[in-house]
Design a protein around this motif. Structure first.
Motif, PDB file in Angstrom:
ATOM      1  N   GLU A 280       0.805  -1.225   0.000  1.00  0.00           N
ATOM      2  CA  GLU A 280       0.000   0.000   0.000  1.00  0.00           C
ATOM      3  C   GLU A 280       0.836   1.273   0.000  1.00  0.00           C
ATOM      4  OE1 GLU A 280      -3.348  -0.014  -0.173  1.00  0.00           O
ATOM      5  OE2 GLU A 280      -3.335  -2.206  -0.200  1.00  0.00           O
ATOM      6  N   GLY A 281       2.072   1.188   0.411  1.00  0.00           N
ATOM      7  CA  GLY A 281       2.884   2.381   0.579  1.00  0.00           C
ATOM      8  C   GLY A 281       2.730   2.909   1.995  1.00  0.00           C
ATOM      9  N   SER A 282       3.023   4.149   2.187  1.00  0.00           N
ATOM     10  CA  SER A 282       2.990   4.751   3.518  1.00  0.00           C
ATOM     11  C   SER A 282       1.589   4.700   4.111  1.00  0.00           C
ATOM     12  CB  SER A 282       3.448   6.206   3.436  1.00  0.00           C
ATOM     13  OG  SER A 282       4.771   6.274   2.958  1.00  0.00           O
ATOM     14  N   LEU A 283       1.524   4.293   5.375  1.00  0.00           N
ATOM     15  CA  LEU A 283       0.263   4.246   6.117  1.00  0.00           C
ATOM     16  C   LEU A 283       0.467   4.901   7.476  1.00  0.00           C
ATOM     17  CD1 LEU A 283      -0.680   0.490   5.523  1.00  0.00           C
ATOM     18  CD2 LEU A 283      -1.755   2.457   4.454  1.00  0.00           C
ATOM     19  N   SER A 284      -0.561   5.555   7.967  1.00  0.00           N
ATOM     20  CA  SER A 284      -0.498   6.075   9.332  1.00  0.00           C
ATOM     21  C   SER A 284      -0.684   4.898  10.281  1.00  0.00           C
ATOM     22  CB  SER A 284      -1.591   7.118   9.571  1.00  0.00           C
ATOM     23  OG  SER A 284      -2.863   6.492   9.588  1.00  0.00           O
ATOM     24  N   SER A 285      -0.371   5.093  11.551  1.00  0.00           N
ATOM     25  CA  SER A 285      -0.555   4.002  12.513  1.00  0.00           C
ATOM     26  C   SER A 285      -2.038   3.653  12.638  1.00  0.00           C
ATOM     27  CB  SER A 285       0.041   4.361  13.871  1.00  0.00           C
ATOM     28  OG  SER A 285      -0.583   5.500  14.402  1.00  0.00           O
ATOM     29  N   GLY A 286      -2.915   4.641  12.529  1.00  0.00           N
ATOM     30  CA  GLY A 286      -4.353   4.378  12.579  1.00  0.00           C
ATOM     31  C   GLY A 286      -4.823   3.538  11.406  1.00  0.00           C
ATOM     32  N   GLU A 287      -4.314   3.850  10.205  1.00  0.00           N
ATOM     33  CA  GLU A 287      -4.660   3.058   9.024  1.00  0.00           C
ATOM     34  C   GLU A 287      -4.136   1.631   9.157  1.00  0.00           C
ATOM     35  OE1 GLU A 287      -4.606   6.551   5.598  1.00  0.00           O
ATOM     36  OE2 GLU A 287      -2.722   5.615   6.221  1.00  0.00           O
ATOM     37  N   LEU A 288      -2.910   1.501   9.672  1.00  0.00           N
ATOM     38  CA  LEU A 288      -2.333   0.181   9.855  1.00  0.00           C
ATOM     39  C   LEU A 288      -3.109  -0.609  10.904  1.00  0.00           C
ATOM     40  CD1 LEU A 288      -0.053  -1.611   8.843  1.00  0.00           C
ATOM     41  CD2 LEU A 288       1.407  -0.643  10.625  1.00  0.00           C
TER      42      LEU A 288
END
Length: 92
Positions: free
Chosen positions: A47-55
């Protein structure tokens, strides 16, 4: 033991799923990672860069557990935190 419905196709698919699962476990172990860390790393890679919330949302982990997971990935050199170029309050 008999299985319900599906016949041979069901058994082939089940064996495939088992093989994929075992491959994931072996890959995580070979990299020195827990399976949840392996899965998170796979998500980040795809997915590429993710925020900790998205992860957290994608993995089903709590935000606290996700923060610790990111800490472990960062310590192992598999991930790094960076400021979001579009929102300086957010870390990806």
């Amino acid at each position: 033991m008999a299985t319900a419905g599906g016949g041979n196709a069901h058994m082939v698919f089940r064996r495939y799923l088992d093989a994929v699962g075992l491959q994931g476990l072996a890959s995580a172990e070979a990299a020195g990672l827990h399976t949840s860390e392996w899965y998170a790393l796979s998500l980040i890679t795809l997915e590429g860069s993710l925020s900790s919330g998205e992860l957290a949302s994608r993995t089903g982990l709590t935000t606290g557990a996700t923060t610790r997971l990111i800490d472990r990935l960062e310590r192992a050199g598999y991930a790094r935190r960076a400021a979001d170029p579009h929102d300086r309050r957010r870390v990806i």
